[in-house]
Design a protein around this motif. Structure first.
Motif, mmCIF file in Angstrom:
data_model
loop_
_atom_site.group_PDB
_atom_site.id
_atom_site.type_symbol
_atom_site.label_atom_id
_atom_site.label_comp_id
_atom_site.label_asym_id
_atom_site.label_seq_id
_atom_site.Cartn_x
_atom_site.Cartn_y
_atom_site.Cartn_z
ATOM 1 N N MET A 41 42.828 29.267 44.740
ATOM 2 C CA MET A 41 44.049 30.029 44.505
ATOM 3 C C MET A 41 43.712 31.483 44.210
ATOM 4 N N PHE A 42 42.655 31.705 43.391
ATOM 5 C CA PHE A 42 42.298 33.072 43.037
ATOM 6 C C PHE A 42 41.581 33.780 44.178
ATOM 7 N N LEU A 43 41.237 33.009 45.229
ATOM 8 C CA LEU A 43 40.694 33.653 46.418
ATOM 9 C C LEU A 43 41.828 34.039 47.361
ATOM 10 N N GLY A 44 43.061 33.626 47.010
ATOM 11 C CA GLY A 44 44.194 34.019 47.835
ATOM 12 C C GLY A 44 44.719 32.925 48.754
ATOM 13 N N TYR A 45 44.155 31.715 48.660
ATOM 14 C CA TYR A 45 44.716 30.606 49.438
ATOM 15 C C TYR A 45 45.837 29.985 48.641
#
Lengths: 277, 517, 369
Positions: free
Chosen positions: C250-254
């Motif tokens: 999630m924190f990678l943007g997925y």
């Protein structure tokens, strides 16, 4: 066993009110005033316990800021608020001039250019080092693209470069789960770099590292500042002394002191907080 | 009519009982019945039991070895030879049973009279009217009088006399019964009532009945809801404890109910084979038996299976499901696939009549009381004993509790046994209201999971409130939309609820303990 | 040692491909030919019973693959996949009921159970079900819609782990109750049965039986290939990444919502197609298919075969169901014990299923040498 309990209870996030948004549109962050992050009067409480009480803070573009403070000072909660994991009860958080982070969710915030490293190194243990970094690369991260995407050669170059930078060159095909603790920390930092973030939040990045590894991490961070803005939360004062330019001391959910390390170390209130009343 | 202690019955009437023609028999039965005499009752009883015999011009029956003349009630010196048994066909039998039931109105025991009056009120028959009026004349108990008056009024409402009808309607207006309301409504709907005043009176009566009934029905739904909730609570308490302590959802938990119920059944069987014991006490003996049986099974499962799956909750789900299949099949092989029935002890049967026509079955009241008692014991155990302290310590922080010298493994086993034992007690309670069968646990398991989900995992207080809330909501919904839709509505509500508040009603908010996936 | 064993396994994968191709030939070409070409008296005859049984199990195997996609690769254990299977079956069953025409017991255009309930006309949701195409759209559309709505809200609220499993179980339970009602308009307790034909061809003819059988096999093959492609793609990598560390992803943007939801809906649709193929082969669909017990059994096929392997669950579906059809005839009282034991044994002793067991055995034998 307990950690498993909290994991399966989805209540550990404030997710009920925070739906994922439909589209992730990376917008350009506006740093025309030289400031990349504002926190204003941010307050959060959990069942009466006030984790943050009116925290105000601003970080300049390209700055390396260290944040210290005793346990329970609200450091992790502050990071949760910036990355959208926790919604503040009041106050505002702006990324650059125009982006209101309190209205965005985690993937959106990540896409906007804020990367976060957790206290416990969190990497995809079943994927190889290469895949870990490749997955982190700045790209369209929507489902549709994931079904059709092919690996571009520039991606391969970028990953290799990052592997060199974090000292994992030659480990490309190793499963991340087999790395040592320190290597996992670096891999995670590498993943953040692959995102090409403007702001990096690093929660205790050198915990569990050997002295040698800590020194190399300090060098890495110093080389990153300027190009990126960094917020480092750390207990290791030697490490802080090695990298710090400006240090912020948090205590009971708000800022106690701010300035160079020398200034805050000589601040009477800081000494009281750390040495006990 | 004569009410003296010993009366002779009309010889001709008695002989008619033995007539070939069923119409004649029925007429005789009705006449004998409406006489209301004890002797008539005896004769009719004998007829119903097939003990009435006839020789030409004399009808008699046996009391023990003595032959008794049906008409005079006198003991015959010698039983007549070549007697035929009086045979009755089904139509006659139906009339006979009805008359016999009516005659119970005159019984010496007020409880028998009350029950007879109640059953008559539920299915009044016109030919009983004379008998009812006779009973009314003699009745001293005001409660029974009320029932009889109501019955008479329901019958009188068809009377050709306007004043009688009017009076009947006014009487019915004082009723608290849904049946009475139906009777009045059907008269209005059928538009058979010719008199304007009576129609108006019916409307007034309906209004006042409705006013009172809303409250009664509300209280009745509330009561059945609480009673359902209390059984759910006994199931969910155990689940909440094991989930809290070990973080595992035990799919075989419903089977502990079943184990407890069969333990109760076995105890009943044991008491029946020892006639010297007080049969009503079997239930009391079943309580520790069921607790122990379920707790032992639970601890055995924990030691052999659940313990080895810590930290793998999804696998635990599957393994415990496998255990539940094995337990169900064991019960089938041991006790047979058929449901078995348990008798309520006499002190649990019957109903308690409250004002406003509220009828509370004793067995359900006892169950509610029992659940409260168990809840209090569990609460005391968790908060006042060393064992409870350990359990709470392990729930909150297992590694730390281990460091403090608590044998976390032993606590797990005990907690699992405790949870199972409480479910076993739930089985005892359940055995008193439904049939006991090998897969009875299955139908409660989804509900009790929902309780745990609703209340917040590992929260005892949450489980209690959620169980009560769910029980009451289900019963109220059942009243409006029927049982199946009610169940669906409740499930959908919970699914939606979790969207809004994933941590359940009572979970504490807190700073994130674990950030990893 | 590490490289040695992994080399050994690389060799075995080549062997595995050969074995798989052989099995496909046997099941999809040889068996149907033998069934059609030889008479019952022949030694080589493949009986009706066997064809129906294998056809049924291939439908189950599709479900197992669908289950593996979400459990093995996304870490989501569904205890309610029987619901989608049954919905697909019901959607196609509607067509089969309409295709009976006036040949039912009551000789009415309405399905028998509606005549029995004294209904005068079809409920609105039966509109168009006399067309095979529309019914096919329903087979895919209804479960996809339901899975979409349910999944969207569940994943959005980040319900996971046992919580999610329990909710899926409650969901299929609720639907089972709903379909048990006569008023729901799907035949209540008895469901749909007594089918006569598909597109005018008798459903009991050997050609139709073989047609459905081969179709099931092809769909199974396609599902395997599709899922294989998915898990090897970037999509699959993100899915496993979410399984292993959701917050990191999630924190990678997925956005985990859309990844999980895509896999979830696809899985539900595969189940529904399997259900639609299953119903004409066994000739009945009733609400019992939605019982929680049925859905949990799916999980054990996958667990036996080994999660996260795709081919393993197919194997698991065959092993468990062949054992079931043998045991329930040979010693019916003990089947539940065997099944229960299987659940316990697989989770306790061979969490990786048969592939894990095979690996361990070869390791042991290698060490002995």
């Amino acid at each position: 066993m307990w950690s498993h309990f909290s994991k399966s209870a989805p209540g550990t996030t404030s997710g009920g009110e925070a739906p994922y948004a439909h589209v992730l549109q990376p917008r350009q962050v506006d740093v025309s005033h030289g400031v990349i992050l504002y926190l204003e009067e941010v307050a959060v409480s959990f069942d009466g316990f006030k984790a943050l009480r009116g925290l105000s803070l601003s970080i300049d573009d390209g700055e390396l800021r260290c944040i210290i403070g005793p346990n329970g000072a609200g450091k992790t909660t502050m990071m949760d608020c910036i990355t959208g994991k926790t919604r503040p009860d009041s106050g505002s958080i702006f990324f650059g001039q125009g982006m209101d982070l309190t209205r965005m969710n985690e993937p959106e915030i990540a896409s906007a250019g804020i990367g976060r490293k957790f206290q416990k190194p969190t990497v995809f243990e079943h994927h190889t080092v290469f895949d870990n970094l490749e997955l982190a690369r700045k790209q369209d991260k929507r489902v549709r693209r994931s079904l059709t995407s092919h690996q571009a050669s520039e991606a391969r170059d970028q990953v290799c470069e990052t592997m060199k930078r974090i000292g994992l060159a030659g480990h490309a095909d190793l499963a991340a789960g087999t790395l040592s603790h320190g290597q996992k920390q670096w891999l995670e930092i590498g993943m953040l770099l692959m995102q090409g973030p403007r702001l990096l939040l690093l929660d205790e990045p050198v915990a569990g590292m050997t002295d040698d590894e800590t020194e190399r991490t300090a060098e890495l961070f110093l080389s990153l500042a300027g190009e990126h803005s960094l917020i480092v939360v750390e207990h290791d004062m030697a490490f802080v002394a090695r990298i710090a330019r400006t240090v912020t001391v948090l205590h009971e959910g708000c800022v106690l002191a701010e300035g160079s390390l020398d200034v805050v170390q000589n601040d009477q209130r800081v000494v009281e907080v750390y040495l006990g009343r | 009519m004569c009410f003296c202690a010993r009366a002779n019955l009309d010889q001709a009437l008695i002989l008619k009982l033995a007539a070939q023609d069923s119409d004649e028999q029925i007429e005789a039965i009705h006449l004998l019945g409406s006489s209301g005499l004890g002797e008539a009752l005896q004769v009719l009883k004998a007829l119903s039991e097939g003990g009435l015999s006839v020789v030409p011009e004399q009808v008699f029956f046996f009391r023990g070895t003595q032959a008794i003349d049906a008409a005079t009630g006198q003991v015959l010196p010698q039983a007549p030879e070549n007697a035929d048994t009086v045979i009755i066909n089904n139509r006659v039998r139906a009339e006979l049973e009805e008359t016999l039931a009516g005659l119970k109105l005159l019984d010496a025991d007020p409880e028998i009279r009350r029950r007879a009056a109640l059953s008559l009120l539920n299915s009044p028959a016109a030919q009983q009217l004379p008998l009812i009026q006779k009973a009314l004349a003699r009745e001293t108990d005001s409660g029974i009088r009320h029932l009889l008056e109501q019955t008479a009024a329901i019958l009188n409402i068809q009377s050709p006399d306007v004043t009688v009808r009017l009076k009947a309607v006014q009487l019915l207006g004082q009723s608290n019964r849904a049946n009475t309301r139906n009777v009045l409504q059907s008269i209005l709907a059928a538009q058979t009532e010719p008199d304007e005043n009576v129609r108006k009176a019916i409307q007034t009566a309906l209004k006042s009945i409705n006013n009172r009934l809303t409250l009664t029905e509300f209280l009745a739904s509330m009561f059945t809801g609480i009673s359902l909730g209390s059984i759910l609570m006994l199931t969910a308490l155990g689940l909440a404890i094991t989930y809290g302590v070990m973080g595992v959802i035990n799919m075989a938990h419903g089977e502990f109910l079943m184990v407890g119920a069969y333990a109760t059944y076995a105890m009943q069987g044991w008491f029946r084979s020892h006639a010297s014991l007080d049969q009503d006490a079997y239930l009391l003996a079943a309580i520790p038996a069921a607790f122990l049986a379920a707790a032992l099974v639970g601890m055995a499962l924990e030691r052999t299976v659940v313990r080895w799956l810590y930290g793998r909750p999804l696998e635990t789900l599957l393994a415990t499901w496998g255990l539940s299949l094995a337990l169900i099949q064991s019960a089938r092989l041991l006790f047979g696939a058929q449901n078995v029935e348990l008798a309520n002890p006499s002190w649990m049967s019957g109903t308690l009549l409250l004002p406003w026509g509220l009828e509370l079955p004793w067995n359900r009241m006892v169950i509610i009381g029992f659940s409260v008692l168990v809840l209090m014991l569990v609460w005391l155990m968790m908060n006042q004993t060393r064992m409870g302290l350990y359990v709470r310590a392990v729930t909150q922080n297992r590694p730390m509790a281990g460091c403090m010298g608590i044998h976390t493994g032993r606590i797990d086993t005990l907690a699992f046994g405790l949870g199972a034992g409480i479910a076993g007690l739930g089985g005892v309670a359940l055995s008193q209201v439904t049939n006991v069968g090998p897969d009875m646990g299955q139908s409660y398991i989804v509900d009790s999971f929902m309780v745990v989900v609703l209340g917040g995992v590992g929260q005892l207080a949450g489980a209690v409130w959620a169980a009560l809330g769910l029980g009451i909501a289900t019963k109220f919904l059942e009243g409006w939309v029927g049982a199946v839709i009610a169940k669906i509505v409740v499930l959908v509500f919970i699914i939606v609820f979790i969207q809004r508040r994933p941590q359940g009603l009572f979970a504490l908010k807190g700073r994130s303990v674990d950030l990893g996936g | 040692m590490f490289s040695l064993t992994s080399g050994f396994f690389r060799g075995q994968i080549g062997l595995g491909k050969l074995v798989a191709a052989g099995l496909v030939l046997l099941l999809l070409v040889l068996f149907p030919l033998l069934h059609l070409a030889t008479g019952p008296a022949s030694l080589w005859h493949v009986s009706d019973y066997l064809i129906t049984l294998l056809g049924k199990i291939m439908c189950y195997a599709i479900v197992a693959v669908a289950m593996d996609l979400i459990w093995g690769y996304a870490g989501i254990l569904s205890l309610g996949h029987g619901l989608y299977f049954a919905l697909g079956g019901y959607a196609f069953g509607m067509y089969l009921m309409r295709a009976i025409g006036p040949e039912g017991v009551y000789q009415s255009d309405l399905p028998d159970f509606m005549v029995f309930l004294d209904w005068k006309r079809l409920p609105w949701y039966w509109t168009g079900t006399d067309h095979l195409l529309w019914s096919g759209i329903l087979v895919i559309g209804v479960p996809a819609l339901l899975a979409g709505i349910f999944g969207y809200f569940a994943f959005r609220s980040r319900i996971k782990g046992v919580y999610f499993s329990i909710i899926t179980q409650a969901m299929t339970y609720a639907f089972m109750l709903l379909f048990f009602r006569n008023e729901t308009g799907f035949g209540g307790n008895n469901g749909f049965t007594d089918f006569k034909r598909i597109l005018g061809y008798s459903i009991t003819s050997p050609e139709m039986r073989i047609g459905l059988y081969v179709l099931s096999g092809l769909v199974l093959l396609l599902s395997l290939l599709l899922c294989r492609f998915l898990v090897a793609s970037k999509f699959g990598k993100v899915l496993t990444a979410i399984r292993d560390a959701e917050s990191r992803a999630m924190f990678l943007g997925y956005n985990p919502l859309w990844y999980k939801l895509t896999a979830w809906i696809l899985s539900a649709v595969l189940c529904a197609i399997a259900g639609a193929l299953y119903v004409p082969q066994v000739g009945i669909i009733n609400p019992g298919e939605m019982s929680p017990a049925n859905s949990i059994e799916i999980a054990i096929w996958v667990a036996v075969g080994g999660r996260g392997t795709l081919w393993g669950p197919v194997l698991g579906a065959f092993i468990v169901n062949l054992a079931k059809s043998y045991c329930t005839v040979a010693f019916p009282e003990y089947w539940l014990f065997i099944l229960g034991f299987l659940f316990v044994a697989v989770t306790l002793f061979i969490p990786e299923g048969i592939p894990g067991l095979a690996k361990r055995l070869t390791l042991v034998s290698w060490r002995k040498r």
